[in-house]
Write a protein that holds these residues in place. Structure first.
Motif: not given
Lengths: 144, 423
Positions: B218-219, B221, B227, B229-230
């Motif tokens: 979902e994300s 860092s 951080t 989002e991906c």
């Protein structure tokens, strides 16, 4: 004498229209050989159809093959993705790039279907001649 | 038990180079090819193009569908070799045992997977095989943005493919620049610009510290504290030779399988080539692992010729790379990445950026971007260590055969037929 008629002959032969005016006006064909010129010296360079073709060794897609019967090193433009590794590998600088939205590598194919390649036929000075067997496929003569 | 005159482990470029070489001198000796991958031989560099949807299944094939048949190869696809008894000349797969007279190990490399918290979540991928590309492709509908860890060739070509597939991409590279093995700072900037033109961010000097999500990514860092989002993370920090089969055997290894100039390992009759081998780099005059495709073919070919009783030495080994980013050509060779300790000639105009590295009046490496026609003539100056003399001033304009010293030009034009392998 650097008349570059071999380049013209090559471009027309490798165009869709196969007609000097239509080919040049409507397409942007590239010559698969190149006349180099420096002072009084000039000569045409093209693919040597090497016994051990570095371009084929380097081709990442398998587009370049050497015909075991004829010895001709062929490039299948359909399979070429234009990474230019063959251009980097060829020590003769004999591979070029086509124009257009999806450029591919292009090289001498010895003019399939012709008895004499178009460049040889176009040469007014017989500096380009077709030779077979152990000789280089197309001999070059410095036309100094 | 079947005995093969030639056994080949691996089914990529080095294996094909060997097979084509063997069959050029030996039409009858039996060839057995063993591959853990189930596919017909395909082009590994095309997997990113496959991911982008530019290359069809059919065009992935490196050789035609009837290749094995035509070359008299018994291909065991999807048959992983589990062990090799080098003294007894036998190899074992789940399907049984085979014997061999000569062996080529060309099993390639495997991606290095860094330990990152969350690295086991769905949506984390490596990019090394056709199956990797297939899995990524089928996951794409769930992906709006992706993070690619690693700004080497694999990372950047994967990033390019994802952009072309409509994904928003961020590339994260720990080093101070991308392609740091191939390019100096300026050349790397030229590459970064191609990505920025597409709206792709490239972050250097940082890395992914944690991947977060429930079941799926979902994300991620970064080590700089940010951080993003991906829905996908691609791990592309490098590959390492697959040495499992030779661990604790008489086959000498260093970083890869160490081979001599004939591509033979420390065990007579056993050869290695391609990304698994630590073979001779003719430009550096020392062995090293150099995973580039032209070397794999040329090395496999030399191995094949020697396996079939020939006497050939490998001297085409060199750092050579040519690719495009969003259609923009980038070519590099030899000592292209070095920043100092040499004379540098560089130029930047509408034809692109170019950079030549000169040591002791010899060209030892170069970078060309944009216009790359006839780069091979320049590479030959490096390979043949031709003294530059007056040529130095002409490098930026583009060198032709006509610019070479007469003796060398004549040798090239009249001698004819390529390559640098000694006959």
């Amino acid at each position: 004498m650097a008349c570059r008629l071999c380049e013209v002959g090559c471009k027309v032969e490798h165009s869709e229209h196969k007609h000097v005016i239509k080919s040049f006006k409507r397409e942007k064909p590239v010559a698969r050989l190149l006349v180099e010129e420096s002072g009084p010296l000039s000569f045409a360079t093209q693919c040597r159809h090497c016994d051990e073709p570095a371009c084929m060794f380097g081709c990442i897609t398998g587009a370049i093959t050497k015909d075991p019967e004829t010895g001709i090193v062929n490039l299948n433009a359909e399979k070429c993705i234009g990474c230019w590794t063959c251009i980097l590998m060829c020590p003769y600088g004999s591979i070029t790039r086509t124009n257009g939205a999806r450029p591919t590598a292009a090289k001498c194919d010895m003019c399939p279907g012709r008895e004499v390649p178009a460049c040889v036929e176009a040469c007014p000075n017989r500096a380009l001649v077709l030779m077979e067997d152990e000789e280089p496929a197309v001999a070059l003569e410095d036309a100094a | 038990m079947k005995t093969f005159t030639y056994a080949i482990i691996g089914n990529s470029v080095a294996a094909i180079g060997a097979i084509e070489a063997i069959r050029s001198v030996d039409r009858t000796g039996s060839i057995g090819l063993f591959s853990d991958e189930p596919h017909h031989v395909y082009s590994r560099p095309l997997i990113t193009h496959y991911l982008a949807g530019e290359v069809s299944e059919e065009k992935m094939l490196y050789r035609p569908p009837d290749f094995y048949e035509r070359y008299g190869v018994q291909a065991f696809l999807g048959a992983q070799v589990e062990s090799v008894e080098f003294e007894n000349r036998r190899l074992q797969t789940a399907g049984g045992e085979s014997a061999f007279e000569k062996l080529l190990i060309s099993v390639g490399g495997r991606p290095i997977v860094p330990k990152i918290a969350g690295g086991d979540l769905r949506g984390v991928f490596t990019m090394n095989t056709w199956d990797d590309a297939r899995e990524m492709k089928s996951y794409l509908p769930a992906v709006r943005s992706a993070m690619v860890l690693g700004g080497g060739l694999t990372g950047l070509k994967t990033a390019e493919a994802l952009v072309e597939a409509g994904v928003r991409v961020t590339v994260v590279e720990l080093a101070e620049r991308v392609l740091s093995m191939l390019l100096d700072r300026r050349s790397a900037e030229v590459v970064v610009k191609q990505f920025e033109n597409q709206g792709t961010r490239i972050l250097t000097g940082t890395t992914i510290s944690e991947i977060r999500g429930g079941e799926c990514v979902e994300s991620a860092s970064l080590s700089d504290g940010s951080t993003a989002e991906c829905q996908m993370v691609v791990l592309a920090i490098g590959v390492t030779p697959r040495l499992d089969l030779v661990q604790d055997t008489p086959v000498r290894t260093n970083r890869g399988i160490f081979v001599d100039r004939r591509m033979e390992t420390s065990v007579p009759g056993v050869f290695a080539a391609g990304d698994v081998a630590e073979a001779y780099d003719a430009l550096l005059d020392q062995n090293r692992v150099l995973p580039v495709l032209p070397n794999a073919y040329a090395g496999g070919r030399v191995a094949g010729l020697n396996m079939a009783g020939g006497e050939r030495t490998y001297d085409l080994g060199a750092s050579v790379n040519s690719t495009t980013f969003f259609g923009y050509p980038v070519v590099s060779a030899g000592s292209s990445a070095i920043e100092e300790g040499a004379e540098i000639i560089e130029g930047d105009d509408e034809n692109g950026y170019r950079r030549f590295i000169i040591q002791d009046d010899r060209l030892t490496g170069f970078v060309m971007t944009g216009e790359v026609n006839r780069a091979g003539i320049v590479l030959d100056l490096v390979r043949e260590r031709i003294p530059l003399n007056g040529l130095k001033d002409r490098l930026l304009d583009g060198i032709g055969l006509i610019d070479l010293p007469e003796e060398i030009r004549h040798k090239k034009l009249r001698g004819g037929t390529c390559c640098h392998e000694k006959h």
